[in-house]
Scaffold this motif. Structure first.
Motif, mmCIF file in Angstrom:
data_model
loop_
_atom_site.group_PDB
_atom_site.id
_atom_site.type_symbol
_atom_site.label_atom_id
_atom_site.label_comp_id
_atom_site.label_asym_id
_atom_site.label_seq_id
_atom_site.Cartn_x
_atom_site.Cartn_y
_atom_site.Cartn_z
ATOM 1 N N VAL A 37 49.202 42.406 36.491
ATOM 2 C CA VAL A 37 48.185 43.158 36.286
ATOM 3 C C VAL A 37 46.819 42.181 35.430
ATOM 4 C CG1 VAL A 37 47.164 45.038 34.796
ATOM 5 C CG2 VAL A 37 49.049 45.436 35.847
ATOM 6 N N ASP A 38 47.220 41.177 34.602
ATOM 7 C CA ASP A 38 46.429 40.295 33.789
ATOM 8 C C ASP A 38 45.961 39.456 34.875
ATOM 9 O OD1 ASP A 38 45.185 38.998 31.429
ATOM 10 O OD2 ASP A 38 46.400 37.611 31.931
ATOM 11 N N LEU A 39 46.867 38.931 35.822
ATOM 12 C CA LEU A 39 46.391 38.063 36.900
ATOM 13 C C LEU A 39 45.369 38.478 37.909
ATOM 14 C CD1 LEU A 39 46.649 35.402 38.285
ATOM 15 C CD2 LEU A 39 48.905 36.494 39.457
ATOM 16 N N ILE A 40 45.561 39.739 38.356
ATOM 17 C CA ILE A 40 44.670 40.396 39.121
ATOM 18 C C ILE A 40 43.304 40.586 38.580
ATOM 19 C CG2 ILE A 40 44.351 42.347 40.572
ATOM 20 C CD1 ILE A 40 46.061 40.395 41.901
ATOM 21 N N CYS A 62 37.792 39.397 38.406
ATOM 22 C CA CYS A 62 36.348 38.870 37.956
ATOM 23 C C CYS A 62 36.017 37.855 38.388
ATOM 24 C CB CYS A 62 36.776 38.736 36.396
ATOM 25 S SG CYS A 62 37.038 40.247 35.469
ATOM 26 N N LEU A 63 36.826 36.900 39.091
ATOM 27 C CA LEU A 63 35.936 35.936 40.071
ATOM 28 C C LEU A 63 35.517 36.332 41.074
ATOM 29 C CD1 LEU A 63 39.027 33.192 39.896
ATOM 30 C CD2 LEU A 63 36.925 33.065 38.579
ATOM 31 N N ASP A 64 35.957 37.423 41.526
ATOM 32 C CA ASP A 64 35.431 37.825 42.868
ATOM 33 C C ASP A 64 34.172 38.642 42.666
ATOM 34 O OD1 ASP A 64 35.534 38.610 45.977
ATOM 35 O OD2 ASP A 64 35.875 40.622 44.890
ATOM 36 N N PRO A 113 32.230 39.753 39.253
ATOM 37 C CA PRO A 113 31.826 39.624 37.847
ATOM 38 C C PRO A 113 31.353 40.832 37.013
ATOM 39 C CG PRO A 113 31.136 37.642 38.826
ATOM 40 C CD PRO A 113 31.437 38.558 39.886
ATOM 41 N N GLN A 114 30.812 41.826 37.997
ATOM 42 C CA GLN A 114 30.029 43.051 37.543
ATOM 43 C C GLN A 114 31.091 44.213 37.202
ATOM 44 O OE1 GLN A 114 26.864 43.055 36.193
ATOM 45 N NE2 GLN A 114 27.215 40.908 36.766
ATOM 46 N N TYR A 115 32.224 43.903 37.658
ATOM 47 C CA TYR A 115 33.421 44.964 37.429
ATOM 48 C C TYR A 115 33.562 45.432 36.009
ATOM 49 C CZ TYR A 115 38.056 47.035 37.214
ATOM 50 O OH TYR A 115 39.171 47.929 36.794
ATOM 51 N N LEU A 116 33.753 46.607 35.832
ATOM 52 C CA LEU A 116 33.698 47.027 34.181
ATOM 53 C C LEU A 116 34.546 46.323 33.187
ATOM 54 C CD1 LEU A 116 36.074 49.335 33.306
ATOM 55 C CD2 LEU A 116 35.285 50.520 35.345
ATOM 56 N N GLU A 117 35.755 45.930 33.822
ATOM 57 C CA GLU A 117 36.605 44.963 32.967
ATOM 58 C C GLU A 117 36.348 43.590 33.035
ATOM 59 O OE1 GLU A 117 40.884 47.457 32.590
ATOM 60 O OE2 GLU A 117 40.254 46.496 34.753
ATOM 61 N N CYS A 118 35.168 43.095 33.584
ATOM 62 C CA CYS A 118 34.756 41.792 33.455
ATOM 63 C C CYS A 118 33.616 41.494 32.643
ATOM 64 C CB CYS A 118 34.448 41.285 34.968
ATOM 65 S SG CYS A 118 35.889 41.398 35.920
#
Length: 326
Positions: A307-310, A315-317, A319-324
């Motif tokens: 989960v941490d790796l994904i 976030c690299l793909d 950056p606007q995703y809520l957990e990023c």
């Protein structure tokens, strides 16, 4: 002299602990002419470099493939990431809700299969995962009126896999009705309107004329629910040392091709089938999915390292995703 003979016998035992010809039980819903089986032919040729001759026993029904593997009639299993969870929790988590969000993230994961921190989590005492064939993102396919808000999912019948607690929790969280399906009957139940919503990759519905066979109102919500892939699991004691690493290197080398094929399947779904939801609703649903997913990380159902790796790859793909966002 006795010591020399004993040493020679040990060497023979070590050499003969695996047989050169190995059989894999393969789940391919469209049979030996399908894309999964064609990809396995490439792997078969690559395996010959390790003096392993692969044979494939193909099943249209996934449960039959798994049962035959469990009976010891095959030393390898090719089946969905959802139903290979029992053999390897790390790679089983590839089908987790709200984790792999698209084929680009799947490609980045494939490129890490020979990284020591990733590879060691694919290897267990009894089972080892050789790789993952991407099929694509599972989207919500609807044969009901267009749904633009999460609240509209209330009381809808949603198809889920039986032994998947996070899917059950997600459906219950939106006050919908879970209906158990498997890959052999899911599409038929959807066609018969016994379920209103089915999460499926584009690959699974491309063979159908959706408007004609599923109904004129059929649409696909352009929001990822989970990721569908085919995992390859073996019993490592049946193979020569280093075989798993060798095959995983094939997946690293072919990561771009494998991801591009999954992207192509999604791009083949005509634009008029897609239904968008607002960014506000999307953010709310992402937060809901993340909350439920994290509950199953804390309980140990999903692999925490995975989960941490994904999350980092996602976030690299995006950056606007809520957990990023910081």
């Amino acid at each position: 002299m006795k010591k020399i003979i004993y040493t020679m016998l040990l060497g023979l035992i070590a050499t003969n602990s695996w047989a050169g010809e190995q059989t894999w039980c393969v789940f391919d819903p469209v049979g030996t002419q399908g894309d999964i089986s064609r990809r396995l032919q490439d792997i078969r040729l690559y395996a010959q470099q390790s003096q392993v001759q692969l044979k494939f026993k193909t099943f249209n029904n996934e449960s039959e493939a798994i049962q035959t593997f469990d009976q010891g009639k095959c030393s390898g299993l090719v089946a969905s990431n959802f139903n290979t969870y029992r053999y390897n929790r790390f790679m089983g988590s590839t089908g987790g809700i709200g984790l792999i969000s698209n084929n680009r993230v799947a490609r980045m994961l494939l490129q890490l299969f020979n990284h020591p921190n990733v590879e060691r989590r694919m290897v267990g005492q009894d089972y080892e995962v050789l790789g993952m064939i991407p099929i694509g993102t599972a989207y919500m396919m609807m044969n009901t009126q267009q749904i633009s808000k999460v609240s509209q999912l209330k009381n809808k019948r949603i198809g889920i896999l039986e032994n998947n607690p996070p899917q059950q929790a997600l459906v219950q969280s939106v006050s919908a009705q879970p209906v158990y399906v498997d890959f052999s009957n899911a599409v038929d139940l959807f066609k018969q309107k016994k379920i209103d919503i089915l999460a499926a990759p584009a690959y699974g519905v491309l063979p159908y004329n959706m408007k004609k066979e599923f109904g004129a109102s059929t649409q696909v919500v352009n929001f990822p629910v989970a990721y569908f892939a085919i995992n390859i699991v073996i019993r490592p004691q049946s193979y020569p040392t280093g075989f798993g690493h060798h095959i995983r290197s094939w997946f690293v080398k072919n990561s771009n091709v494998l991801a591009a094929q999954a992207m192509q399947w999604e791009n083949h779904l005509p634009a008029y089938y897609w239904a968008d939801i607002s960014s506000f609703e999307k953010q709310g649903y992402e937060a809901l999915v993340a909350k439920i997913r994290n509950r199953y990380v804390d309980s140990g159902y999903y692999d925490a390292y995975f989960v941490d790796l994904i999350r980092r790859l996602r976030c690299l793909d995006d950056p606007q995703y809520l957990e990023c966002r910081k």
